[in-house]
Design a protein around this motif. Structure first.
Motif, short mmCIF file in Angstrom:
data_model
loop_
_atom_site.label_atom_id
_atom_site.label_comp_id
_atom_site.label_asym_id
_atom_site.label_seq_id
_atom_site.Cartn_x
_atom_site.Cartn_y
_atom_site.Cartn_z
N THR A 96 -1.09 -0.47 -3.06
CA THR A 96 -0.16 -1.45 -2.51
C THR A 96 0.81 -1.88 -3.59
OG1 THR A 96 -1.69 -3.27 -3.01
CG2 THR A 96 -1.78 -2.32 -0.79
N THR A 97 2.03 -2.18 -3.19
CA THR A 97 3.04 -2.57 -4.17
C THR A 97 3.91 -3.68 -3.62
OG1 THR A 97 4.71 -1.70 -5.68
CG2 THR A 97 4.82 -0.95 -3.43
N ASP A 98 4.39 -4.53 -4.52
CA ASP A 98 5.40 -5.53 -4.22
C ASP A 98 6.69 -5.08 -4.89
OD1 ASP A 98 3.99 -7.88 -2.82
OD2 ASP A 98 2.67 -7.45 -4.52
N SER A 99 7.75 -4.93 -4.08
CA SER A 99 9.00 -4.36 -4.56
C SER A 99 10.13 -5.37 -4.45
CB SER A 99 9.34 -3.10 -3.74
OG SER A 99 10.58 -2.56 -4.14
N TYR A 100 10.87 -5.55 -5.56
CA TYR A 100 12.01 -6.46 -5.62
C TYR A 100 13.25 -5.68 -6.06
CZ TYR A 100 8.13 -9.82 -5.99
OH TYR A 100 6.97 -10.52 -5.79
N GLU A 101 14.41 -6.05 -5.51
CA GLU A 101 15.62 -5.33 -5.88
C GLU A 101 16.84 -6.25 -5.80
OE1 GLU A 101 18.10 -1.29 -4.59
OE2 GLU A 101 16.01 -1.57 -3.97
N LEU A 102 17.71 -6.12 -6.79
CA LEU A 102 18.99 -6.83 -6.83
C LEU A 102 20.09 -5.78 -6.91
CD1 LEU A 102 20.63 -9.50 -7.08
CD2 LEU A 102 20.38 -9.27 -9.56
N TYR A 125 15.66 -3.02 -10.15
CA TYR A 125 14.48 -3.03 -9.30
C TYR A 125 13.21 -3.25 -10.12
CZ TYR A 125 14.38 1.89 -10.80
OH TYR A 125 14.37 3.03 -11.54
N TYR A 126 12.19 -3.77 -9.43
CA TYR A 126 10.91 -4.09 -10.06
C TYR A 126 9.81 -3.82 -9.05
CZ TYR A 126 7.12 -6.95 -12.06
OH TYR A 126 5.92 -7.39 -12.57
N ARG A 127 8.76 -3.07 -9.43
CA ARG A 127 7.64 -2.77 -8.55
C ARG A 127 6.32 -3.03 -9.28
NH1 ARG A 127 10.80 2.01 -7.24
NH2 ARG A 127 9.48 3.21 -8.66
N ASN A 128 5.43 -3.75 -8.63
CA ASN A 128 4.11 -4.04 -9.18
C ASN A 128 3.07 -3.42 -8.25
OD1 ASN A 128 1.91 -5.04 -10.48
ND2 ASN A 128 2.31 -7.19 -10.05
N THR A 129 2.30 -2.46 -8.74
CA THR A 129 1.42 -1.65 -7.89
C THR A 129 -0.03 -1.82 -8.30
OG1 THR A 129 3.20 -0.02 -7.68
CG2 THR A 129 1.00 0.68 -7.02
N LYS A 130 -0.91 -1.96 -7.29
CA LYS A 130 -2.35 -2.08 -7.51
C LYS A 130 -3.06 -0.83 -7.01
CE LYS A 130 -1.73 -6.38 -8.80
NZ LYS A 130 -1.83 -6.77 -10.22
N ASP A 131 -4.26 -0.57 -7.58
CA ASP A 131 -5.10 0.58 -7.20
C ASP A 131 -4.35 1.90 -7.31
OD1 ASP A 131 -7.47 -0.83 -6.60
OD2 ASP A 131 -6.65 -1.42 -4.66
N VAL A 132 -3.67 2.09 -8.43
CA VAL A 132 -2.87 3.31 -8.64
C VAL A 132 -3.77 4.54 -8.64
CG1 VAL A 132 -1.36 4.52 -10.25
CG2 VAL A 132 -1.10 2.06 -9.89
N ILE A 133 -3.38 5.55 -7.86
CA ILE A 133 -4.13 6.81 -7.80
C ILE A 133 -3.60 7.75 -8.87
CG2 ILE A 133 -4.69 8.81 -6.38
CD1 ILE A 133 -4.35 7.01 -3.92
N GLN A 134 -4.51 8.19 -9.74
CA GLN A 134 -4.15 9.13 -10.80
C GLN A 134 -5.14 10.28 -10.81
OE1 GLN A 134 -4.06 6.77 -14.41
NE2 GLN A 134 -1.89 6.34 -14.15
N ARG A 135 -4.67 11.44 -11.26
CA ARG A 135 -5.55 12.60 -11.38
C ARG A 135 -6.23 12.58 -12.74
NH1 ARG A 135 -3.69 18.69 -9.88
NH2 ARG A 135 -3.32 17.59 -7.90
N TRP A 136 -7.55 12.51 -12.71
CA TRP A 136 -8.34 12.50 -13.94
C TRP A 136 -8.93 13.89 -14.17
CZ3 TRP A 136 -9.17 9.60 -18.11
CH2 TRP A 136 -10.28 9.89 -18.91
N ARG A 137 -8.80 14.38 -15.41
CA ARG A 137 -9.24 15.73 -15.73
C ARG A 137 -10.25 15.70 -16.86
NH1 ARG A 137 -5.13 20.80 -16.69
NH2 ARG A 137 -6.69 22.46 -16.59
N GLU A 138 -11.33 16.45 -16.68
CA GLU A 138 -12.37 16.53 -17.69
C GLU A 138 -12.69 17.99 -17.99
OE1 GLU A 138 -15.67 14.44 -16.04
OE2 GLU A 138 -15.05 12.51 -16.89
#
Length: 818
Positions: free
Chosen positions: A600-606, A622-635
């Motif tokens: 989820t993200t909150d997006s602001y723009e002027l 613009y400004y975006r604040n994102t939670k629970d970011v999905i990233q690919r983890w490699r081992e």
């Protein structure tokens, strides 16, 4: 989707026939021009009843400013309007039987209004707005003979990687729609679907950077809407393209319309064949926790080719039931075939401590070769029906749509892995084959109602119901002692069910130069993934509110400022959730994760826009604040293989600035471009590894178009993408140069275009991962498709190319629509 929603939709459709009882008996013809006699295309002609001034019909002028208007009664008057001109009323019409000639309606220029600024004569390549970019495909010469990926790669604010992954302002979390709705054309893998949509079928691309509550909340960085071609000119008109290029490419397409009175038929057909040579490498080093230990390294070389053949046909009808009711139905069918041969060479070596290391220092006489041969078939069928009801009150409307699509993909792959000693076959290690049968079905119903409270205030509300079901049967077999045996740990049936129910409401108003719009959208989501063979199920449901707001102020001298906010969501995709293991590369495995949560993200723009006679500039912060970011983890594992999986690892903050401009210097030169600077900070911690990162990056695009002699154009475009930080490493910079030449002849009814995309062949994905602080290092380069040189011959039937008769600058729109 609830049954009640379908009943509401069907009742709307059947009720529309009440308004079809009276035929369209009267026709008005005329022309709209400026004081110099230049016809004004896209001017608005509105017909009002003499009795109560209610709106009874309307039409936009065509090329040259001409129009034909069908109405029910003679007792009317006309109002002609065009942006930047005084509106004009026409009360006296001379009738001959049921036909009237309004003559030429001459409009007088005035100060350009900020509601919508769109310059006469040529349909501009790109129209900038504070919160939207509209990219008109036909004006970009380099798109000839290409597909949707090529088009998006040249749209301001948008970038496309070599795998076809689309990003908006540096973020890959973008929602892609076809004609304003999700579509089976995109398939489960959006990049593959985009590659199979020919450019000749696309009319324009709309990019909405901070959507309001009327749009679905999916898409963190915004929405990209691809609008397919459909014309509405009287009579028969269309266009036909024939393309060929290198690497081997062939394509042909036809777009045809026939309109008479209240019926408009449209059809598109496209056939495309592509041969895409692929090449690339990866160099890996694995480090031991014991200091001074030897370092194992592998140089992986991938090459081969991917070939595709696709047919697409789309047809439909617009039927005007009455001046206030329009019903549209369409059917689309696509059938794609693909085959590929991808050999992967593994060169393994162990470097001693202190020994110089690099991929070129690894001996190449001994290696493992794994070959994949794949064949794929993919039929897609899609039905859509739309209804629009216009009321007597101006701008009051009710729209409803229903869409069903089904996409099937079947893939059969054979794998042969062997070991070569001194370049001579030593032994066959393994033979495997896989069969993947995937089916997807989508159902979407949507209804929207707009109620003008008064001239400067409106209320809007709507609902949307969407269901998506995906089933994937994946079977893996291995040849053991002459018999094929099923590998149970890799085979399974995976199902995905998604149901999203939404309601929204928007209120907007305008006072003088100040306007605002606020909205709230509520979405209930039910998701369920299941591994059928093992009986594992992962259901979840959640309800979320998505507010949005836009504040707009119009300054004098064509200046406009807008502040906007929206809350967005990104639900994990099918392949991110599907836990089956992709082992084309047996050393580097990947699997989805059914336990992923949505971002989820909150997006602001002027944003600010400034317009001049010869061009405009736009600036956005613009400004975006994102939670629970999905990233690919490699081992990396002890046996030298690696395993990658998407995880909810972090939160991120992304902010930046964007500058866009367009300038028409004179009748033969125009320049446009954009620059985007952004910073991305990531905070996260996983398995004793600090994932925090802080990176700056930017990308830019500049293009010029020269008309150096009659009916001849030359286009040059340059794209630069700076290095950018990614999880566990960096993606290197790219330089991309496109050129194109176009010549019109036969009274502008035929064109020849020669285009070369990525002329210098620098559109390659270069990635560097790991290094200090990690137990591995990897450097890789990959190119899945060599950009082609394409020659295209186009013929236009009764729709000759529009040439610029006046200023060729860009347009922009105001913010909140009131």
């Amino acid at each position: 989707m609830h049954t009640k929603n379908y009943l509401v939709f069907l009742s709307l459709i059947f009720s529309s026939f009440i308004f079809a009882q009276t035929p369209l008996n009267y026709i008005i013809r005329g022309k709209v021009s400026d004081a110099e006699g230049v016809g004004l295309e896209f001017a608005t002609i509105s017909a009002y009843a003499l009795q109560d001034s209610s709106l009874v019909g309307g039409v936009l002028t065509e090329s040259g400013g001409v129009f034909t208007l069908d109405i029910l009664s003679k007792e009317i008057y006309l109002v002609a309007e065009y942006l930047g001109y005084e509106k004009k009323m026409v009360q006296k019409l001379t009738w001959s039987s049921n036909i009237a000639d309004a003559g030429t309606i001459v409009l007088t220029g005035t100060n350009i209004a900020l509601e919508t600024v769109e310059v006469v004569a040529r349909k501009n390549e790109t129209q900038f707005a504070l919160d939207k970019r509209v990219f008109n495909v036909g004006q970009d010469l380099s798109n000839k003979g290409g597909n949707a990926v090529d088009i998006l790669d040249n749209v301001p604010s948008v970038t496309v990687d070599i795998d076809g992954g689309v990003s908006l302002r540096g973020s890959s979390n973008v929602r892609i729609l076809i004609d304003g709705r999700p579509s089976g054309l995109l398939g489960n893998d959006g990049s593959t679907g985009l590659k199979s949509i020919p450019a000749s079928m696309i009319d324009r691309v709309e990019v909405i950077t901070n959507p309001s509550a009327r749009y679905e909340a999916e898409g963190m960085s915004g929405i990209i809407n691809i609008v397919l071609k459909k014309d509405a000119k009287i009579g028969v008109n269309g266009s036909f393209d024939l393309s060929s290029g290198y690497p081997l490419l062939f394509g042909t397409s036809a777009n045809v319309n026939w309109r008479r009175k209240n019926v408009n038929f449209f059809a598109n057909y496209a056939l495309n064949h592509n041969t895409n040579p692929a090449d690339g490498y990866a160099y890996q080093e694995r480090y031991s926790a014991v200091a001074g230990s030897p370092i194992t390294a592998t140089h992986i070389v991938r090459d081969g080719s991917r070939n595709t053949l696709s047919n697409s046909i789309r047809g439909g009808i617009d039927y005007t039931l009455s001046p206030k009711d329009v019903l549209t139905g369409s059917v689309l069918f696509r059938y794609s075939l693909g085959n590929s041969l991808i050999p992967v060479h593994y060169y393994d070596y162990t470097f001693l401590p202190g020994q110089e290391r690099d991929r070129f220092l690894i001996p190449t006489n001994n290696y493992t070769l794994r070959k994949e041969e794949e064949k794929e078939t993919s039929p897609t069928l899609e039905y859509a029906i739309n209804y629009k009801r216009s009321f007597s009150r101006e701008n009051e409307s009710l729209t409803a749509s229903f869409q069903f699509s089904q996409n099937d993909e079947k893939e059969v792959s054979d794998y042969d892995e062997s070991y070569y000693l001194n370049r001579v076959l030593e032994n066959n290690i393994v033979k495997q084959k896989t069969t993947g049968d995937e089916k997807q079905g989508n159902i979407v119903f949507q209804a929207d109602y707009v109620l003008p409270v008064n001239k400067n205030t409106k209320f809007e509300a709507g609902l949307r119901s969407g269901i998506r079901n995906i089933g994937n049967d994946f079977l893996v077999e291995q040849l053991i002692n002459g018999e094929w045996n099923v590998l149970q740990n890799l085979s399974n049936r995976f199902t995905y069910h998604e149901n999203v129910e939404a309601l929204y409401a928007i209120f907007g108003s305008k006072t003088g130069r100040f306007s605002y719009q606020g909205g709230l959208r509520g979405e209930y989501t039910y998701l369920k993934t299941a591994l059928v063979n093992s009986g594992e199920e992962y259901p979840r449901d959640f309800f979320q509110l998505f507010p949005s707001g836009h504040i707009n102020y119009e300054f004098p001298d064509q200046n406009q400022l807008q502040l906007s906010y929206s809350r967005r969501i990104r639900r994990p995709g099918f392949w991110e959730l599907n836990p089956f293991i992709n082992f084309t590369d047996s050393r580097n495995l990947y699997a989805g994760n059914p336990n992923l949560n949505p971002e989820t993200t909150d997006s602001y723009e002027l944003g600010h826009m400034k317009f001049w006679e010869k061009g405009n500039i736009g600036t956005s912060l613009y400004y975006r604040n994102t939670k629970d970011v999905i990233q690919r983890w490699r081992e990396f594992k002890d046996d030298g293989t690696s395993f990658a999986q998407p995880l909810n690892l972090a939160s991120s903050v992304n902010y930046g600035g964007e500058f866009l401009f367009a300038y028409t210097a004179n009748s033969w030169l125009r320049v446009d471009g954009n620059v985007n600077f952004f910073r991305n900070t990531i905070s996260g911690f996983y398995k004793n590894t600090d994932l925090s990162a802080d990176s700056y990056s930017w990308f830019s695009r500049i293009g010029t178009r020269l008309s150096f002699w009659k009916n001849t154009d030359f286009q040059l475009r340059f794209n630069y993408r700076a290095p950018v930080r990614i999880p566990q490493g960096w993606r290197k910079e790219q330089y991309i140069v496109d050129i194109a030449f176009n010549k019109d002849f036969f009274n502008n009814n035929m064109s020849f275009t020669l285009a070369a995309r990525d002329l210098l062949n620098y559109r390659r994905q270069n990635i560097e991962l790991g290094g200090e602080g990690f137990d591995f290092y990897e450097r890789s380069e990959q190119q899945w498709r060599r950009a082609p040189v394409i020659a295209t011959l186009s013929y236009r039937l009764n729709s000759a190319k529009k040439k610029s008769g006046r200023n060729d600058g860009e347009g922009f729109e105001n913010g909140p629509e009131i």
